[in-house]
Design a protein around this motif. Structure first.
Motif, PDB file in Angstrom:
ATOM      1  N   ASP A  64      29.664  -5.126  12.647  1.00 19.29           N
ATOM      2  CA  ASP A  64      28.691  -4.053  12.456  1.00 19.29           C
ATOM      3  C   ASP A  64      28.232  -3.600  13.830  1.00 19.29           C
ATOM      4  O   ASP A  64      28.535  -4.244  14.837  1.00 19.29           O
ATOM      5  CB  ASP A  64      27.502  -4.523  11.618  1.00 19.29           C
ATOM      6  CG  ASP A  64      26.741  -3.356  10.985  1.00 19.29           C
ATOM      7  OD1 ASP A  64      27.180  -2.202  11.157  1.00 19.29           O
ATOM      8  OD2 ASP A  64      25.713  -3.597  10.325  1.00 19.29           O
ATOM      9  N   MET A  65      27.502  -2.502  13.887  1.00 21.70           N
ATOM     10  CA  MET A  65      26.999  -2.024  15.166  1.00 21.70           C
ATOM     11  C   MET A  65      25.679  -1.306  14.982  1.00 21.70           C
ATOM     12  O   MET A  65      25.328  -0.873  13.885  1.00 21.70           O
ATOM     13  CB  MET A  65      28.005  -1.118  15.849  1.00 21.70           C
ATOM     14  CG  MET A  65      28.402   0.112  15.102  1.00 21.70           C
ATOM     15  SD  MET A  65      29.602   1.054  16.057  1.00 21.70           S
ATOM     16  CE  MET A  65      30.798  -0.211  16.452  1.00 21.70           C
ATOM     17  N   SER A  66      24.953  -1.216  16.085  1.00 16.97           N
ATOM     18  CA  SER A  66      23.666  -0.541  16.098  1.00 16.97           C
ATOM     19  C   SER A  66      23.621   0.407  17.286  1.00 16.97           C
ATOM     20  O   SER A  66      24.236   0.153  18.323  1.00 16.97           O
ATOM     21  CB  SER A  66      22.527  -1.563  16.195  1.00 16.97           C
ATOM     22  OG  SER A  66      22.507  -2.401  15.059  1.00 16.97           O
ATOM     23  N   PHE A  67      22.833   1.486  17.123  1.00 19.21           N
ATOM     24  CA  PHE A  67      22.746   2.509  18.148  1.00 19.21           C
ATOM     25  C   PHE A  67      21.376   2.498  18.811  1.00 19.21           C
ATOM     26  O   PHE A  67      20.358   2.227  18.178  1.00 19.21           O
ATOM     27  CB  PHE A  67      23.027   3.886  17.550  1.00 19.21           C
ATOM     28  CG  PHE A  67      24.454   4.077  17.122  1.00 19.21           C
ATOM     29  CD1 PHE A  67      25.362   4.712  17.944  1.00 19.21           C
ATOM     30  CD2 PHE A  67      24.894   3.579  15.908  1.00 19.21           C
ATOM     31  CE1 PHE A  67      26.681   4.878  17.560  1.00 19.21           C
ATOM     32  CE2 PHE A  67      26.213   3.728  15.513  1.00 19.21           C
ATOM     33  CZ  PHE A  67      27.111   4.380  16.351  1.00 19.21           C
ATOM     34  N   SER A  68      21.369   2.796  20.074  1.00 14.76           N
ATOM     35  CA  SER A  68      20.128   2.844  20.836  1.00 14.76           C
ATOM     36  C   SER A  68      19.245   3.996  20.370  1.00 14.76           C
ATOM     37  O   SER A  68      19.738   5.072  20.040  1.00 14.76           O
ATOM     38  CB  SER A  68      20.450   3.021  22.327  1.00 14.76           C
ATOM     39  OG  SER A  68      19.294   3.325  23.071  1.00 14.76           O
ATOM     40  N   THR A  69      17.937   3.748  20.350  1.00 18.20           N
ATOM     41  CA  THR A  69      17.002   4.825  20.049  1.00 18.20           C
ATOM     42  C   THR A  69      16.703   5.653  21.294  1.00 18.20           C
ATOM     43  O   THR A  69      16.170   6.756  21.208  1.00 18.20           O
ATOM     44  CB  THR A  69      15.684   4.262  19.497  1.00 18.20           C
ATOM     45  OG1 THR A  69      15.126   3.354  20.464  1.00 18.20           O
ATOM     46  CG2 THR A  69      15.908   3.526  18.188  1.00 18.20           C
ATOM     47  N   GLU A  70      17.071   5.113  22.452  1.00 13.39           N
ATOM     48  CA  GLU A  70      16.830   5.799  23.716  1.00 13.39           C
ATOM     49  C   GLU A  70      18.007   6.661  24.139  1.00 13.39           C
ATOM     50  O   GLU A  70      17.837   7.670  24.823  1.00 13.39           O
ATOM     51  CB  GLU A  70      16.544   4.764  24.811  1.00 13.39           C
ATOM     52  CG  GLU A  70      15.357   3.858  24.511  1.00 13.39           C
ATOM     53  CD  GLU A  70      14.059   4.634  24.442  1.00 13.39           C
ATOM     54  OE1 GLU A  70      13.755   5.362  25.407  1.00 13.39           O
ATOM     55  OE2 GLU A  70      13.356   4.513  23.418  1.00 13.39           O
ATOM     56  N   ASP A  71      19.197   6.271  23.743  1.00  8.87           N
ATOM     57  CA  ASP A  71      20.418   6.978  24.129  1.00  8.87           C
ATOM     58  C   ASP A  71      21.369   6.934  22.940  1.00  8.87           C
ATOM     59  O   ASP A  71      21.962   5.892  22.640  1.00  8.87           O
ATOM     60  CB  ASP A  71      21.057   6.315  25.353  1.00  8.87           C
ATOM     61  CG  ASP A  71      22.334   7.014  25.807  1.00  8.87           C
ATOM     62  OD1 ASP A  71      22.789   7.949  25.121  1.00  8.87           O
ATOM     63  OD2 ASP A  71      22.877   6.606  26.850  1.00  8.87           O
ATOM     64  N   LYS A  72      21.515   8.039  22.247  1.00  7.19           N
ATOM     65  CA  LYS A  72      22.286   8.078  21.004  1.00  7.19           C
ATOM     66  C   LYS A  72      23.772   7.816  21.218  1.00  7.19           C
ATOM     67  O   LYS A  72      24.515   7.590  20.268  1.00  7.19           O
ATOM     68  CB  LYS A  72      22.107   9.440  20.316  1.00  7.19           C
ATOM     69  CG  LYS A  72      20.676   9.732  19.891  1.00  7.19           C
ATOM     70  CD  LYS A  72      20.147   8.691  18.932  1.00  7.19           C
ATOM     71  CE  LYS A  72      18.739   9.045  18.473  1.00  7.19           C
ATOM     72  NZ  LYS A  72      18.172   8.016  17.569  1.00  7.19           N
ATOM     73  N   GLU A  73      24.220   7.861  22.467  1.00 10.91           N
ATOM     74  CA  GLU A  73      25.631   7.595  22.756  1.00 10.91           C
ATOM     75  C   GLU A  73      25.853   6.147  23.186  1.00 10.91           C
ATOM     76  O   GLU A  73      26.966   5.770  23.525  1.00 10.91           O
ATOM     77  CB  GLU A  73      26.130   8.543  23.848  1.00 10.91           C
ATOM     78  CG  GLU A  73      26.117  10.005  23.418  1.00 10.91           C
ATOM     79  CD  GLU A  73      26.572  10.937  24.519  1.00 10.91           C
ATOM     80  OE1 GLU A  73      26.782  10.439  25.648  1.00 10.91           O
ATOM     81  OE2 GLU A  73      26.728  12.143  24.263  1.00 10.91           O
ATOM     82  N   PHE A  74      24.818   5.343  23.144  1.00 13.98           N
ATOM     83  CA  PHE A  74      24.912   3.947  23.579  1.00 13.98           C
ATOM     84  C   PHE A  74      24.738   3.046  22.354  1.00 13.98           C
ATOM     85  O   PHE A  74      23.793   3.203  21.586  1.00 13.98           O
ATOM     86  CB  PHE A  74      23.824   3.641  24.611  1.00 13.98           C
ATOM     87  CG  PHE A  74      23.996   2.308  25.286  1.00 13.98           C
ATOM     88  CD1 PHE A  74      24.871   2.156  26.347  1.00 13.98           C
ATOM     89  CD2 PHE A  74      23.288   1.193  24.854  1.00 13.98           C
ATOM     90  CE1 PHE A  74      25.044   0.927  26.975  1.00 13.98           C
ATOM     91  CE2 PHE A  74      23.451  -0.033  25.462  1.00 13.98           C
ATOM     92  CZ  PHE A  74      24.325  -0.167  26.531  1.00 13.98           C
ATOM     93  N   MET A  75      25.679   2.113  22.182  1.00 10.89           N
ATOM     94  CA  MET A  75      25.610   1.266  20.995  1.00 10.89           C
ATOM     95  C   MET A  75      26.038  -0.151  21.326  1.00 10.89           C
ATOM     96  O   MET A  75      26.587  -0.436  22.399  1.00 10.89           O
ATOM     97  CB  MET A  75      26.488   1.831  19.883  1.00 10.89           C
ATOM     98  CG  MET A  75      27.961   1.955  20.211  1.00 10.89           C
ATOM     99  SD  MET A  75      28.854   2.786  18.865  1.00 10.89           S
ATOM    100  CE  MET A  75      30.507   2.804  19.507  1.00 10.89           C
ATOM    101  N   CYS A  76      25.753  -1.032  20.391  1.00 10.14           N
ATOM    102  CA  CYS A  76      26.162  -2.424  20.515  1.00 10.14           C
ATOM    103  C   CYS A  76      26.964  -2.804  19.285  1.00 10.14           C
ATOM    104  O   CYS A  76      26.496  -2.638  18.152  1.00 10.14           O
ATOM    105  CB  CYS A  76      24.938  -3.338  20.641  1.00 10.14           C
ATOM    106  SG  CYS A  76      25.368  -5.102  20.764  1.00 10.14           S
TER     107      CYS A  76
END
Length: 321
Positions: A64-76
């Motif tokens: 699964d993955m999650s996206f940053s609330t600060e940078d929508k193009e940055f995820m984990c």
């Protein structure tokens, strides 16, 4: 992670990507689809009994993955492996990822697979003894406009049996959110109940599954690769503890969101799963992270946009003009 969208915005989401790129993506999906296997193709059984000579299922993965609330193009992206039947966490890995491919319904693999596939390849290369025998994916399998969703794409390109375990339904072959919800409300009366989702053509696209008696919202299960729908349902059912979400996906979700929060804010807040009932502190989860019997591996890797991992010959890194 599969996202919901309104019908009024579907066309807008599609048009984020030039038609030429979408056609190439479709070609790749159709090419890989020719390799898809929708029956059990492995040497294990969920709970083998004599005279079966197959191995017992022991390791189940989840991504699964999650996206940053600060940078929508940055995820984990996170990959975990659980031991069956205990659901003990025996392996966890994650990586941060920068990507500029937008979310486009029907093409989720081109956004998310470049981040998750390297984690699987790393596990296979460094700890093959912990390679999962089946992978649960937070996304659809064959329940997809072209019959080749994220779970199929991941399964075929990594050659791992895979299961689509989604919370959303594509409108396809007469199936849609409204009539699937009516069907599941009528037939899923308690935890563990399932109902096949049959289109107007007679094709079985997947199944609605009620995780627990307290969870009203169904999960949508569909074949990914190298597994039958009946076995897929049985595996997901075996991964349900006291929560709606199957444990392997639940763990991957919590790890990816925690790491994103650490990156964004430098702090770890209380974990809450989106779309899930209010829950008590997940003591069992915290204990498994801290005291797993087998080593838990974490990888911190940030990839600049210019070094994106590609999953096909089609260039998927672009900015809308």
């Amino acid at each position: 992670m599969e996202k919901k969208w309104k019908k009024s915005t579907y066309k807008e989401l599609q048009e984020q990507v030039p038609l030429e790129i979408r056609k190439k993506w479709e070609e790749e999906q159709n090419t890989l689809k020719a390799k898809l296997i929708l029956e059990d193709d492995f040497d294990w059984e969920l709970n083998p009994v004599p005279p079966s000579t197959k191995k017992p299922l022991r390791l189940i993965g989840g991504v699964d993955m999650s996206f940053s609330t600060e940078d929508k193009e940055f995820m984990c992206a996170a990959l975990i492996v659980c031991e069956y039947p205990s659901m003990k966490l025996v392996y966890a890995d994650h990586q941060f990822y920068k990507i500029d491919v937008p979310y486009v319904p029907g093409f989720l693999a081109f956004r998310e697979l470049p981040a998750t596939k390297p984690l699987i390849e790393k596990l296979r290369a460094t700890k093959p003894e912990l390679m999962p025998q089946v992978m649960l994916v937070d996304g659809n399998g064959i329940l997809h406009p072209r019959g080749f969703g994220l779970a199929c794409h991941l399964g075929v390109t990594t050659d791992v049996p895979s299961i689509g375990c989604s919370k959303t339904v594509f409108a396809i072959d007469g199936l849609n959110k409204k009539n699937v919800r009516a069907l599941t409300n009528q037939h899923l009366l308690k935890g563990g109940d399932s109902i096949k989702l049959v289109g107007k053509s007679g094709k079985v696209w997947g199944a609605g599954f009620r995780s627990t008696s307290s969870s009203i919202q169904p999960l949508i299960i569909s074949n990914g690769h190298r597994i039958s729908l009946d076995t897929a349902i049985a595996v997901v059912k075996a991964c349900i503890t006291k929560y709606r979400i199957a444990a392997p996906i639940r763990f991957a979700d919590k790890i990816s969101r925690r790491k994103i929060r650490e990156h964004d804010y430098g702090v770890v807040e209380e974990d809450k799963l989106s779309g899930e009932e209010e829950e008590e502190d997940d003591f069992e989860y915290e204990q498994q992270l801290a005291q797993s019997f087998l080593p838990v591996s974490y990888t911190h890797l940030t990839l600049p946009t210019s070094d994106l991992v590609q999953i096909s010959v089609v260039a998927v890194s672009f900015k809308k003009q």
